[in-house]
Design a protein around this motif. Structure first.
Motif, mmCIF file in Angstrom:
data_model
loop_
_atom_site.group_PDB
_atom_site.id
_atom_site.type_symbol
_atom_site.label_atom_id
_atom_site.label_comp_id
_atom_site.label_asym_id
_atom_site.label_seq_id
_atom_site.Cartn_x
_atom_site.Cartn_y
_atom_site.Cartn_z
ATOM 1 N N ASP A 192 0.856 -1.189 0.000
ATOM 2 C CA ASP A 192 0.000 0.000 0.000
ATOM 3 C C ASP A 192 0.890 1.238 0.000
ATOM 4 O O ASP A 192 2.090 1.156 0.282
ATOM 5 N N PHE A 193 0.284 2.373 -0.276
ATOM 6 C CA PHE A 193 1.023 3.642 -0.162
ATOM 7 C C PHE A 193 1.113 3.958 1.328
ATOM 8 O O PHE A 193 0.269 4.645 1.894
ATOM 9 N N ASP A 194 2.116 3.412 1.955
ATOM 10 C CA ASP A 194 2.172 3.413 3.412
ATOM 11 C C ASP A 194 3.648 3.427 3.842
ATOM 12 O O ASP A 194 4.434 2.600 3.384
ATOM 13 N N ALA A 195 3.978 4.364 4.712
ATOM 14 C CA ALA A 195 5.389 4.572 5.079
ATOM 15 C C ALA A 195 6.011 3.311 5.654
ATOM 16 O O ALA A 195 7.119 2.914 5.283
ATOM 17 N N ASP A 196 5.299 2.688 6.566
ATOM 18 C CA ASP A 196 5.853 1.518 7.229
ATOM 19 C C ASP A 196 6.138 0.395 6.219
ATOM 20 O O ASP A 196 7.204 -0.226 6.231
ATOM 21 N N GLN A 197 5.164 0.163 5.344
ATOM 22 C CA GLN A 197 5.344 -0.901 4.352
ATOM 23 C C GLN A 197 6.495 -0.580 3.399
ATOM 24 O O GLN A 197 7.306 -1.434 3.065
ATOM 25 N N PHE A 198 6.570 0.673 2.961
ATOM 26 C CA PHE A 198 7.645 1.045 2.033
ATOM 27 C C PHE A 198 9.013 0.890 2.703
ATOM 28 O O PHE A 198 9.952 0.382 2.113
ATOM 29 N N ARG A 199 9.099 1.309 3.949
ATOM 30 C CA ARG A 199 10.399 1.215 4.628
ATOM 31 C C ARG A 199 10.846 -0.261 4.759
ATOM 32 O O ARG A 199 11.997 -0.606 4.501
ATOM 33 N N THR A 200 9.888 -1.113 5.133
ATOM 34 C CA THR A 200 10.206 -2.538 5.284
ATOM 35 C C THR A 200 10.657 -3.140 3.952
ATOM 36 O O THR A 200 11.639 -3.881 3.881
ATOM 37 N N VAL A 201 9.935 -2.795 2.897
ATOM 38 C CA VAL A 201 10.275 -3.322 1.569
ATOM 39 C C VAL A 201 11.698 -2.904 1.179
ATOM 40 O O VAL A 201 12.505 -3.706 0.707
ATOM 41 N N VAL A 202 12.006 -1.649 1.403
ATOM 42 C CA VAL A 202 13.338 -1.155 1.012
ATOM 43 C C VAL A 202 14.416 -1.834 1.851
ATOM 44 O O VAL A 202 15.410 -2.351 1.322
ATOM 45 N N ARG A 203 14.197 -1.872 3.159
ATOM 46 C CA ARG A 203 15.207 -2.477 4.036
ATOM 47 C C ARG A 203 15.458 -3.943 3.631
ATOM 48 O O ARG A 203 16.583 -4.359 3.404
ATOM 49 N N ASP A 204 14.366 -4.710 3.484
ATOM 50 C CA ASP A 204 14.508 -6.132 3.165
ATOM 51 C C ASP A 204 15.204 -6.351 1.826
ATOM 52 O O ASP A 204 16.044 -7.235 1.678
ATOM 53 N N ASN A 205 14.850 -5.546 0.858
ATOM 54 C CA ASN A 205 15.401 -5.796 -0.473
ATOM 55 C C ASN A 205 16.835 -5.316 -0.630
ATOM 56 O O ASN A 205 17.591 -5.885 -1.413
ATOM 57 N N LEU A 206 17.201 -4.299 0.107
ATOM 58 C CA LEU A 206 18.614 -3.919 0.067
ATOM 59 C C LEU A 206 19.460 -5.006 0.726
ATOM 60 O O LEU A 206 20.561 -5.314 0.277
ATOM 61 N N GLU A 207 18.914 -5.624 1.763
ATOM 62 C CA GLU A 207 19.635 -6.749 2.399
ATOM 63 C C GLU A 207 19.778 -7.910 1.423
ATOM 64 O O GLU A 207 20.828 -8.526 1.306
ATOM 65 N N LEU A 208 18.675 -8.201 0.710
ATOM 66 C CA LEU A 208 18.716 -9.305 -0.254
ATOM 67 C C LEU A 208 19.719 -9.031 -1.364
ATOM 68 O O LEU A 208 20.458 -9.918 -1.793
ATOM 69 N N ALA A 209 19.716 -7.791 -1.839
ATOM 70 C CA ALA A 209 20.649 -7.442 -2.919
ATOM 71 C C ALA A 209 22.073 -7.616 -2.424
ATOM 72 O O ALA A 209 22.928 -8.164 -3.132
#
Ligand code: GLC
Length: 563
Positions: free
Chosen positions: A306-323
């Motif tokens: 969703d357009f939601d700060a918490d969700q966006f932050r989690t997505v970014v954090r998780d995917n930078l770790e994966l990368a």
């Protein structure tokens, strides 16, 4: 020289090398049949794309990814390929392809093409041979043919379902059955067969030799299969862990295929790139993104958030770790040819925004069920949030994949009559799912005229009247349009893009995210309704107008402290 010294020198050389182009590229997806129609037959074509090369150049993208343009009966929008090393005659010729590559390369735009290896079209010569040659023939071995179950084999070999709904097995005239994980017209290839493997290597070489820079690999996680009988039931399959040993999905042995592909990619200078479309558990994405495999993998988490700060932050954090875990760079996607456009998704009700507590509408295609647009749909809010989300995404480290039309703020077209729908998901679900046609309606280039400038004739999917105000012609003349924003953002991003890291900055608000890139470039997004003070940081660019010193709701700004 000691080993330690050799390693140090090696590392230094690597640091000095410029990063490969794809690591932080902005890649623009073209759905060729809906981009521009040069010959007036209603279908977009390659000369149409070439005729818009200046538009693509002015947009400021680094690469174009083209969805399939190969000969196809269009049972699945071109993802049913009848000949992997040719151009659909309705879309042009190989000569047109060469001209297109040249036009894009001249403008500094790289070209990525789609490879569809899990299945061919039922019109592919191999499948036609398999039908003609009959049971037990060598040509049936290239696909997955089996005898049926039940009396006289009249039942499918297993109760598996296709991804588009309905059974995954279809019967041919002589009574055998073949597997199709998607539409009936898309028979799955047998990846245990050496000829299948060799043929795809030939295809990758064919396009690489023609100057293609990279490949997008369709359903990359489904090629290899363990078809030991007796087959498990659908219920058993669903209950099995997807840990690399599942019979049908995300098997470890698929990377043996990609290791061969990687050797081929690396035999070119510069190495050809690949990005996996792999719908797999998050922990398994790095396998596809690893430099020994395809090198990069799509991350669809932003697209599902969703357009939601918490969700966006989690997505970014998780995917930078994966990368970091794979050594690849992250990818980001908000829209593509398979999902409801993000301007529309964000215009749908969200529990936090509805004072009367009406329920949220699920993302995906469900909301556009035959009745058209939900009455709660807020087009302008959706566009505003979409612009903010895009500017947030383009500020992230990694590569951003954009989908044609999103630079215009285009909405999903909900009002396509059933009689004109094309997507197999609509037909195979008996109309319960309206399918993906709504994001594939041809581009509006002009404010008026036949098919809004898409071509001299009608478009193959109907364009609504409101396309006029989203046309390139209208938006080019408006400095506040979404197109102007994309152009500025993509241009500026090229100048600002820096090392692939970010640092979160505490904002004191749950609904405001702020991060800094290593060169000082900051991205601030206000997901909420109340303005957020920028405390003197002057925006370089903002997704909606910024009043004085404060960032309004649903807005992203790029700021450079001290400017
Ligand atoms: C991928 C494509 C989709 C296609 C499917 C089957 O998911 O993105 O458009 O229908 O594969 O090829």
């Amino acid at each position: 020289m000691t080993i330690a010294q050799a390693l140090t020198t090696d590392n230094l050389t690597k640091v000095e090398e410029p990063a490969p182009w794809w690591r932080q590229a902005s890649v623009y997806q073209i759905y060729p049949r809906s981009f521009a129609d040069a010959n007036g037959d209603g279908l977009g074509d390659l000369p149409g794309i070439t005729s818009r090369a200046d538009y693509l150049g002015a947009l400021g993208i680094d690469a174009v990814w083209m969805s399939p343009f190969y000969p196809s009966e269009l049972a699945d929008g071109g993802y049913d390929v009848a000949d992997y090393r040719n151009v659909d005659p309705r879309l042009g010729t190989l000569g047109d392809f060469d001209l297109l590559i040249e036009a894009l390369h001249t403008r500094g735009i790289r070209v990525v093409v789609d490879i569809v290896p899990n299945h061919s079209s039922d019109h592919h010569v191999w499948f036609q041979d398999a039908l003609a040659d009959g049971r037990g023939s060598a040509s049936r071995e290239r696909y997955i043919f089996r005898e049926g179950s039940g009396p006289e084999g009249s039942e499918p070999p297993a109760d598996w379902e296709s991804a588009f709904g309905g059974p995954a097995w279809s019967r041919v005239a002589d009574g055998q059955w073949y597997l199709h994980s998607f539409a009936e017209e898309q028979p799955d290839l047998n990846w245990s067969h050496p000829e299948v493997r060799a043929d795809f290597l030939a295809t990758l070489r064919f396009w690489s030799d023609r100057g293609v820079d990279g490949f997008r690999i369709d359903v990359a996680h489904m090629l290899t299969k363990d078809l030991t009988e007796p087959f498990p039931s659908k219920a058993m399959l669903d209950a099995m862990p997807q840990d690399g040993q599942h019979p049908l999905i995300d098997r470890d042995d698929v990377h043996e295929v990609y290791a061969e592909w990687r050797a081929l990619f690396n035999s070119y200078d510069p190495p050809r790139t690949a990005v996996a479309e792999a719908w797999v558990a998050r922990s398994r994405v790095p396998l596809y993104a690893s430099p020994d495999s395809l090198g990069q993998a799509f991350n669809f988490d932003l697209l599902e958030a969703d357009f939601d700060a918490d969700q966006f932050r989690t997505v970014v954090r998780d995917n930078l770790e994966l990368a970091a875990a794979s050594g690849s760079s992250s990818t980001w996607v908000l829209s593509n040819h398979d999902v409801v456009r993000h301007a529309t998704r964000y215009g749908l009700p969200h529990p936090d925004r509805l004072p009367d507590g009406r329920p949220s509408v699920k993302h995906g295609s469900e909301w556009v069920l035959s009745g058209g647009v939900s009455p709660e749909f807020q087009a302008a809010d959706g566009e505003r949030r979409a612009r903010a989300a895009t500017l947030f995404m383009l500020g992230l480290p990694g590569s951003s994949y954009l989908y044609q039309g999103e630079e215009l703020g285009l909405h999903e077209v909900a009002e396509i009559p059933d009689s004109q729908r094309q997507d197999p998901t609509f037909f195979r679900s008996g109309g319960a799912d309206s399918g993906r046609d709504g994001c594939r309606v041809p581009m509006p280039w002009a404010a008026s005229g036949s098919s809004f400038g898409f071509g001299p004739g009608d478009a193959h999917l109907p364009q609504p009247e409101w396309f006029s105000r989203y046309s390139v012609e209208v938006e080019e003349g408006d400095p506040d349009s979404t197109l102007s924003l994309y152009r500025q953002a993509l241009g500026l991003r090229r100048k600002l893009q820096t090392a692939e890291t970010l640092e979160w900055i505490e904002t004191g608000r749950n609904d405001v995210l702020r991060f800094r890139r290593p060169n000082g470039w900051e991205v601030v997004t206000n997901f909420g309704l109340t303005a957020f003070p920028l405390d003197g940081a002057r925006p370089l660019l903002a997704s909606s107008s910024v009043d004085g010193d404060s960032l309004p709701g649903s807005t992203t700004a790029w700021v450079m402290p001290g400017t």
